[in-house]
Write a protein that holds these residues in place. Structure first.
Motif, PDB file in Angstrom:
ATOM      1  N   SER A  32     -80.202  -0.873  56.049  1.00  0.00           N
ATOM      2  CA  SER A  32     -80.521   0.244  56.940  1.00  0.00           C
ATOM      3  C   SER A  32     -79.473   1.040  56.891  1.00  0.00           C
ATOM      4  CB  SER A  32     -80.357  -0.421  58.507  1.00  0.00           C
ATOM      5  OG  SER A  32     -79.071  -1.166  58.458  1.00  0.00           O
ATOM      6  N   SER A 125     -90.650  -4.621  60.942  1.00  0.00           N
ATOM      7  CA  SER A 125     -89.793  -4.857  62.008  1.00  0.00           C
ATOM      8  C   SER A 125     -90.597  -4.022  63.138  1.00  0.00           C
ATOM      9  CB  SER A 125     -88.493  -4.595  61.857  1.00  0.00           C
ATOM     10  OG  SER A 125     -88.097  -3.107  61.714  1.00  0.00           O
ATOM     11  N   THR A 126     -89.835  -3.393  64.069  1.00  0.00           N
ATOM     12  CA  THR A 126     -90.225  -2.524  65.175  1.00  0.00           C
ATOM     13  C   THR A 126     -90.027  -0.899  64.832  1.00  0.00           C
ATOM     14  OG1 THR A 126     -88.015  -2.828  66.198  1.00  0.00           O
ATOM     15  CG2 THR A 126     -90.069  -4.259  66.945  1.00  0.00           C
ATOM     16  N   LEU A 127     -89.561  -0.904  63.311  1.00  0.00           N
ATOM     17  CA  LEU A 127     -89.480   0.599  63.127  1.00  0.00           C
ATOM     18  C   LEU A 127     -90.308   0.902  61.755  1.00  0.00           C
ATOM     19  CD1 LEU A 127     -87.803   3.309  62.943  1.00  0.00           C
ATOM     20  CD2 LEU A 127     -85.828   1.630  61.808  1.00  0.00           C
ATOM     21  N   THR A 129     -89.989   4.253  58.880  1.00  0.00           N
ATOM     22  CA  THR A 129     -89.437   5.414  58.565  1.00  0.00           C
ATOM     23  C   THR A 129     -90.689   6.331  58.303  1.00  0.00           C
ATOM     24  OG1 THR A 129     -88.735   4.597  56.350  1.00  0.00           O
ATOM     25  CG2 THR A 129     -87.320   4.342  58.367  1.00  0.00           C
ATOM     26  N   PHE A 136     -97.662   3.020  66.736  1.00  0.00           N
ATOM     27  CA  PHE A 136     -96.809   2.305  65.896  1.00  0.00           C
ATOM     28  C   PHE A 136     -97.523   0.980  65.475  1.00  0.00           C
ATOM     29  CE2 PHE A 136     -94.337  -1.361  65.069  1.00  0.00           C
ATOM     30  CZ  PHE A 136     -93.301  -0.944  64.078  1.00  0.00           C
ATOM     31  N   ASP A 188     -93.909   4.139  72.413  1.00  0.00           N
ATOM     32  CA  ASP A 188     -93.516   4.418  71.193  1.00  0.00           C
ATOM     33  C   ASP A 188     -92.593   5.498  71.281  1.00  0.00           C
ATOM     34  OD1 ASP A 188     -95.103   2.433  70.091  1.00  0.00           O
ATOM     35  OD2 ASP A 188     -96.448   3.930  68.848  1.00  0.00           O
ATOM     36  N   GLN A 189     -91.675   5.700  70.418  1.00  0.00           N
ATOM     37  CA  GLN A 189     -90.757   6.620  70.435  1.00  0.00           C
ATOM     38  C   GLN A 189     -90.654   7.360  68.771  1.00  0.00           C
ATOM     39  OE1 GLN A 189     -86.712   6.118  72.211  1.00  0.00           O
ATOM     40  NE2 GLN A 189     -87.701   4.689  73.654  1.00  0.00           N
ATOM     41  N   ARG A 199     -90.817   6.279  63.720  1.00  0.00           N
ATOM     42  CA  ARG A 199     -91.698   5.975  64.824  1.00  0.00           C
ATOM     43  C   ARG A 199     -91.054   4.384  64.996  1.00  0.00           C
ATOM     44  NH1 ARG A 199     -96.044   6.723  67.998  1.00  0.00           N
ATOM     45  NH2 ARG A 199     -96.481   8.849  67.037  1.00  0.00           N
ATOM     46  N   PHE A 200     -90.625   4.147  66.536  1.00  0.00           N
ATOM     47  CA  PHE A 200     -90.085   3.300  66.885  1.00  0.00           C
ATOM     48  C   PHE A 200     -91.255   2.372  67.919  1.00  0.00           C
ATOM     49  CE2 PHE A 200     -86.910   5.879  65.700  1.00  0.00           C
ATOM     50  CZ  PHE A 200     -85.667   5.093  65.541  1.00  0.00           C
TER      51      PHE A 200
END
Length: 258
Positions: A32, A125-127, A129, A136, A188-189, A199-200
Motif C-alpha cells: 500500500s 479488500s474493501t478498496l 484503486t 463497490f 461507498d466512498q 472506491r472504498f
C-alpha cells in the motif's frame, strides 16, 4: 513484494509451511502507499529503467512463484565438501503444495487478471484503486469474474480461491449501538489515492435481520468462497470476540455461511 528478496522469502515460507504441517496460506501484494518515499530503495531494490515499483513487485512475485514450485535452478558446487544429488539445486526447505496456497492482494481488475494468469488465489479488500461509477460490490464482482476468466484461459490444474473483505457489525447490544450505530447509513466512498480515483466499500452495520438482507445482495460476497472480516483491533480482544460471536449466532446461519 517491493521490499522482498524472492529467494529468501521462499526459504522462509517453505520453513513456515513445513512447521505448520502444510497449513500456510500466504498473502502477498505490491504493498500500500507508505510513509517513506521509495522506501524499498533503502533495502536495495530499485526498479529497472522504465519500470515502476509495481512492475518490480510483480517481477519479484514471478521469481518467488518459480522457485516455490521446487524446480532446480542453481548449479551445484563440484567441491567434495558439498555432496549434492544429480541435477540443479532448488530452494530448501521445499514444501510441496505451497505454490498453490499463495494469494495475491489485487487492488484493480487488471492486477486480478494477472493473478489469475499466474495461478495465485485472489484477495480483494474493501478498496479498489479505480472508479467506474458502479457500486463497490459490483465493481469487485467484475474483478472476481475477470480473475476467474484469466485462470481458466491459463489452464491451471487446481481450483482457484477468492476472498473478499468486509466490515460487518451486528447491533445486538447497547455498546454496539454506541460504537457503530452511525454506520447504519454507511455508503461507498470515492476518493483520491495514488494520484487517481479509488472506491472504498461501505461498512455493514445494523440489526441482524437487516444485515442478512444487505449481505445477500452483495454480488462480490456471493462470488467469493471466503469472507475475511475486518475488526476494530483498537477496541480489544473481548469486544472483537463479541462481534464474531454475534455474526456466527445471528447472521452466518441465515446466509448459509460455514
Amino acid at each position: 513484494m517491493r521490499y522482498e528478496n524472492p529467494l529468501y522469502m521462499a526459504e522462509d515460507a517453505g520453513s513456515a509451511d513445513l512447521i505448520s504441517g502444510g497449513r500456510l496460506q500466504l498473502g502477498i501484494s505490491r504493498g500500500s502507499p507508505e510513509q517513506a518515499v521509495n522506501g524499498y530503495e533503502h533495502f536495495g531494490h530499485v526498479p529497472q529503467e522504465g519500470a515502476t515499483d509495481a512492475d518490480m513487485a510483480r517481477q519479484h512475485t514471478a521469481r518467488l512463484l518459480d522457485v516455490l514450485g521446487g524446480e532446480g535452478f542453481a548449479e551445484p558446487s563440484p567441491s567434495p565438501m558439498f555432496p549434492n544429488p544429480p541435477g540443479k539445486l532448488r530452494i530448501e526447505p521445499h514444501s510441496p503444495g505451497l505454490r498453490e496456497r499463495i494469494w495475491w492482494g489485487a487492488g484493480t481488475r487488471a492486477t486480478a487478471q494477472w493473478a489469475g494468469e499466474q495461478g495465485m488465489n485472489l484477495m480483494s479488500s474493501t478498496l479498489l484503486t479505480e472508479e467506474t461509477g458502479v457500486p463497490f460490490h459490483r465493481l469487485q464482482a467484475e474483478q472476481i469474474q475477470l480473475f476467474r476468466d484469466a485462470w481458466t484461459t491459463a489452464g491451471h490444474a487446481h481450483e482457484p480461491r477468492v476472498s473478499v473483505s468486509r466490515s460487518v457489525f451486528p447491533l445486538v447490544s447497547k455498546l454496539d449501538h454506541q460504537l457503530f450505530g452511525r454506520e447504519t447509513a454507511s455508503t461507498d466512498q470515492v476518493g483520491h489515492l495514488d494520484d487517481g480515483l479509488a472506491r472504498f466499500g461501505k461498512t455493514y452495520a445494523g440489526e441482524p435481520e437487516q444485515l442478512v438482507r444487505d449481505l445477500a445482495q452483495d454480488e462480490a460476497v456471493a462470488a467469493a468462497d471466503t469472507l475475511l472480516l475486518t475488526v476494530p483491533n483498537q477496541l480489544g480482544v473481548d469486544y472483537n470476540a463479541h462481534v464474531l460471536d454475534s455474526l456466527l449466532r445471528y447472521v452466518a446461519p441465515e446466509l448459509g455461511w460455514r
